[in-house]
Design a protein around this motif. Sequence first.
Motif, PDB file in Angstrom:
ATOM      1  N   ARG A  12       0.582  -1.332   0.109  1.00  0.00           N
ATOM      2  CA  ARG A  12       0.476  -0.602   0.040  1.00  0.00           C
ATOM      3  C   ARG A  12       0.410   0.943   0.115  1.00  0.00           C
ATOM      4  O   ARG A  12       0.739   2.571   0.905  1.00  0.00           O
ATOM      5  CB  ARG A  12      -0.641  -0.286   1.122  1.00  0.00           C
ATOM      6  CG  ARG A  12      -1.900  -1.528   1.368  1.00  0.00           C
ATOM      7  CD  ARG A  12      -3.146  -1.182   1.794  1.00  0.00           C
ATOM      8  NE  ARG A  12      -3.595  -0.552   3.158  1.00  0.00           N
ATOM      9  CZ  ARG A  12      -4.085  -1.384   4.093  1.00  0.00           C
ATOM     10  NH1 ARG A  12      -3.487  -2.185   4.409  1.00  0.00           N
ATOM     11  NH2 ARG A  12      -4.034  -0.625   5.416  1.00  0.00           N
ATOM     12  N   TYR A  63      -5.741   7.435   8.032  1.00  0.00           N
ATOM     13  CA  TYR A  63      -5.650   6.000   8.010  1.00  0.00           C
ATOM     14  C   TYR A  63      -7.406   5.877   7.983  1.00  0.00           C
ATOM     15  O   TYR A  63      -8.051   5.247   7.290  1.00  0.00           O
ATOM     16  CB  TYR A  63      -4.918   5.514   9.255  1.00  0.00           C
ATOM     17  CG  TYR A  63      -5.331   3.639   9.002  1.00  0.00           C
ATOM     18  CD1 TYR A  63      -4.197   3.180   8.489  1.00  0.00           C
ATOM     19  CD2 TYR A  63      -6.463   3.271  10.405  1.00  0.00           C
ATOM     20  CE1 TYR A  63      -3.900   1.728   9.015  1.00  0.00           C
ATOM     21  CE2 TYR A  63      -6.028   2.163   9.801  1.00  0.00           C
ATOM     22  CZ  TYR A  63      -5.090   1.250   9.179  1.00  0.00           C
ATOM     23  OH  TYR A  63      -4.966   0.155   9.989  1.00  0.00           O
ATOM     24  N   TYR A 117      -6.994 -10.748   6.434  1.00  0.00           N
ATOM     25  CA  TYR A 117      -7.011 -10.331   5.339  1.00  0.00           C
ATOM     26  C   TYR A 117      -8.286 -10.822   3.518  1.00  0.00           C
ATOM     27  O   TYR A 117      -7.571 -10.667   2.842  1.00  0.00           O
ATOM     28  CB  TYR A 117      -5.837  -9.662   4.032  1.00  0.00           C
ATOM     29  CG  TYR A 117      -4.695  -8.741   5.572  1.00  0.00           C
ATOM     30  CD1 TYR A 117      -5.316  -7.483   5.726  1.00  0.00           C
ATOM     31  CD2 TYR A 117      -3.630  -8.894   5.891  1.00  0.00           C
ATOM     32  CE1 TYR A 117      -4.891  -6.687   6.025  1.00  0.00           C
ATOM     33  CE2 TYR A 117      -3.102  -8.206   6.538  1.00  0.00           C
ATOM     34  CZ  TYR A 117      -3.305  -7.312   6.504  1.00  0.00           C
ATOM     35  OH  TYR A 117      -2.392  -6.068   7.422  1.00  0.00           O
ATOM     36  N   HIS A 176     -11.350  -8.646  11.655  1.00  0.00           N
ATOM     37  CA  HIS A 176      -9.980  -7.484  11.129  1.00  0.00           C
ATOM     38  C   HIS A 176     -10.697  -6.106  11.277  1.00  0.00           C
ATOM     39  O   HIS A 176     -10.918  -5.132  11.450  1.00  0.00           O
ATOM     40  CB  HIS A 176      -9.366  -8.078   9.702  1.00  0.00           C
ATOM     41  CG  HIS A 176      -8.240  -6.999  10.487  1.00  0.00           C
ATOM     42  ND1 HIS A 176      -7.404  -7.038   9.461  1.00  0.00           N
ATOM     43  CD2 HIS A 176      -8.089  -5.512  11.198  1.00  0.00           C
ATOM     44  CE1 HIS A 176      -5.890  -6.113   9.475  1.00  0.00           C
ATOM     45  NE2 HIS A 176      -6.258  -5.651  10.544  1.00  0.00           N
ATOM     46  N   HIS A 224      -7.106  -5.570  19.647  1.00  0.00           N
ATOM     47  CA  HIS A 224      -6.419  -4.133  18.643  1.00  0.00           C
ATOM     48  C   HIS A 224      -7.254  -3.636  19.384  1.00  0.00           C
ATOM     49  O   HIS A 224      -8.682  -3.495  19.262  1.00  0.00           O
ATOM     50  CB  HIS A 224      -6.358  -4.329  17.700  1.00  0.00           C
ATOM     51  CG  HIS A 224      -5.397  -4.858  16.882  1.00  0.00           C
ATOM     52  ND1 HIS A 224      -5.655  -6.544  16.415  1.00  0.00           N
ATOM     53  CD2 HIS A 224      -4.641  -4.939  15.922  1.00  0.00           C
ATOM     54  CE1 HIS A 224      -4.818  -6.680  15.457  1.00  0.00           C
ATOM     55  NE2 HIS A 224      -4.722  -5.931  15.014  1.00  0.00           N
ATOM     56  N   GLN A 260      -6.282   2.376  19.869  1.00  0.00           N
ATOM     57  CA  GLN A 260      -5.624   3.122  18.771  1.00  0.00           C
ATOM     58  C   GLN A 260      -6.025   4.163  18.028  1.00  0.00           C
ATOM     59  O   GLN A 260      -4.785   5.056  18.664  1.00  0.00           O
ATOM     60  CB  GLN A 260      -5.320   1.935  17.464  1.00  0.00           C
ATOM     61  CG  GLN A 260      -4.430   2.078  16.179  1.00  0.00           C
ATOM     62  CD  GLN A 260      -4.146   1.526  14.984  1.00  0.00           C
ATOM     63  OE1 GLN A 260      -5.074   0.815  15.138  1.00  0.00           O
ATOM     64  NE2 GLN A 260      -3.903   1.705  13.975  1.00  0.00           N
ATOM     65  N   HIS A 311      -1.567  -2.284  21.134  1.00  0.00           N
ATOM     66  CA  HIS A 311      -1.904  -1.072  20.519  1.00  0.00           C
ATOM     67  C   HIS A 311      -1.533   0.093  21.496  1.00  0.00           C
ATOM     68  O   HIS A 311      -0.589   0.709  22.078  1.00  0.00           O
ATOM     69  CB  HIS A 311      -3.251  -0.894  20.020  1.00  0.00           C
ATOM     70  CG  HIS A 311      -2.700  -1.210  17.882  1.00  0.00           C
ATOM     71  ND1 HIS A 311      -1.912  -0.295  17.159  1.00  0.00           N
ATOM     72  CD2 HIS A 311      -3.062  -1.905  17.653  1.00  0.00           C
ATOM     73  CE1 HIS A 311      -1.876  -1.119  16.259  1.00  0.00           C
ATOM     74  NE2 HIS A 311      -2.897  -1.706  16.298  1.00  0.00           N
ATOM     75  N   ASP A 327       4.034  -5.047  14.448  1.00  0.00           N
ATOM     76  CA  ASP A 327       2.841  -4.626  13.693  1.00  0.00           C
ATOM     77  C   ASP A 327       3.272  -5.199  12.728  1.00  0.00           C
ATOM     78  O   ASP A 327       2.526  -4.196  11.254  1.00  0.00           O
ATOM     79  CB  ASP A 327       1.841  -3.931  14.112  1.00  0.00           C
ATOM     80  CG  ASP A 327       0.405  -3.414  13.934  1.00  0.00           C
ATOM     81  OD1 ASP A 327      -0.315  -5.020  13.619  1.00  0.00           O
ATOM     82  OD2 ASP A 327      -0.361  -2.881  13.734  1.00  0.00           O
ATOM     83  N   SER A 374      -0.121  -0.191   8.192  1.00  0.00           N
ATOM     84  CA  SER A 374       0.239   1.159   9.672  1.00  0.00           C
ATOM     85  C   SER A 374       1.765   0.921   9.772  1.00  0.00           C
ATOM     86  O   SER A 374       1.892   1.916  10.361  1.00  0.00           O
ATOM     87  CB  SER A 374      -1.010   1.259  10.326  1.00  0.00           C
ATOM     88  OG  SER A 374      -0.981  -0.166  11.176  1.00  0.00           O
TER      89      SER A 374
END
Length: 413
Positions: A93, A106, A156, A189, A250, A253, A273, A325, A330
């Motif tokens: 990315r 983000y 993903y 996710h 997570h 963040q 995070h 991470d 990120s």
Amino acid sequence: MTENGLNYSADTLVINASRLLTLEPCGTSSSDSLGIIINGAVAIKEGLILETGTTQEIRKKYSSCPEIIDAGNSLVMPGFVDCHTHLIFGGNRASEMEMRLEGKNYLDILKSGGGIHSTVRATRNSSPEELYKLGMERLSLMAKNGTTTVEIKSGYGLNRETELKMLQVAARLGQDHPLDIVKTYLGAHTFPHDLSRDEYLKWLSGGVLKTFKKEAEFFDIFCEEGAFSFEETRRLLETAKNTGFKLKAHVGQFNDLGAAGLASSMGAVSVDHLENISNGDLDLMADSGTVAVLLPGVPFFLQSPLYPHAKRFIDKGIPVALATDFNPGSCPSYSMQMMITLGVLNCGMTVDNAVMGATLNAAKAISREEKAGSLKPGKKADLIILEIKSPEEIPYYFGTNLVKKTIKGGRVI
Ligand code: NIG
Ligand code: FE
């Protein structure tokens, strides 16, 4: 034979460490949390640590050892444990980095269908062979940078086929690559575009978790605005726990939705995070023994001024770990050494905190403290030799790889 008639056998010695960081303090001195032995050495047998001591002691005791690795008066310490990575994905990315440099953030990129979604598309379109090859290359780069154990998340795919593909590739990597792999199912996710929110929640909390339980040890979820809410997180963590998963999350963040306390109270092994966390949640973490995993490469790469603050956790007795991470959005960094630098410079960690965070506490964050993270007899002989003499030089020489040799299970790799 030794003087007292005993036959000590080791198959490999690592000798002449300027300092050997055992991470196993033996004296009462609180200033020695890294368990430092000056002019240290390690005796290894069949891939496991047999004993640590001074070079003089170890050489004398194991004088007939066939294999000697001379550290040449450099620092020797346990290999890094990277306890939070998204190692398997298709594409990259880099173009998003440019969008962020032009002012987009983000979460906006994620909401507009990019971010994690763009990697979901690329990963769904990648064959297992492609993902395997990329995974092998990435693990080798991590090994070069001193990492010897890696946690890998799915997340993903956001559907059965691709999540399974990712976890099965992770399993093959664990078999074929010398590094040790720990697998985490991160179906939660974000929400996929091809199902409604309710449909995906229903699917996630249905029988499919049993299928993923066969492939992964941990269940993880991204609790954040634009991803899973506090209530959705509560319900999914509960279902995952009842299915037999160990838990991770997570949390905090960008926004504090209160999930650090929630996951900790449910027995999560780690919460990760933690840029944003209330004092109440800190207390819940302290009571539960949950490890705080800080990921300082993320605010660094996303150019955020807000870093997690290690001292808030340490003052409450909460173990603090560091991880890369590693992921395409990120934090595309393989370097635990860089995380130590960022931990020290931006998260209020001492050098000892950061070294402990990248080794023993990171092993705790993936339930591997019995096997990895310190040079204790019986643990795996996972060691690195660095081109420096003392621990404070790790964060000091930032941005370069100081690792001369990575030793995994007693063998140089
Ligand atoms: O830990 N925050 C959510 N997940 C990852 C990033 C994943 C991505 O951007 O692809 C993280 O930062
Ligand atoms: Fe992550």
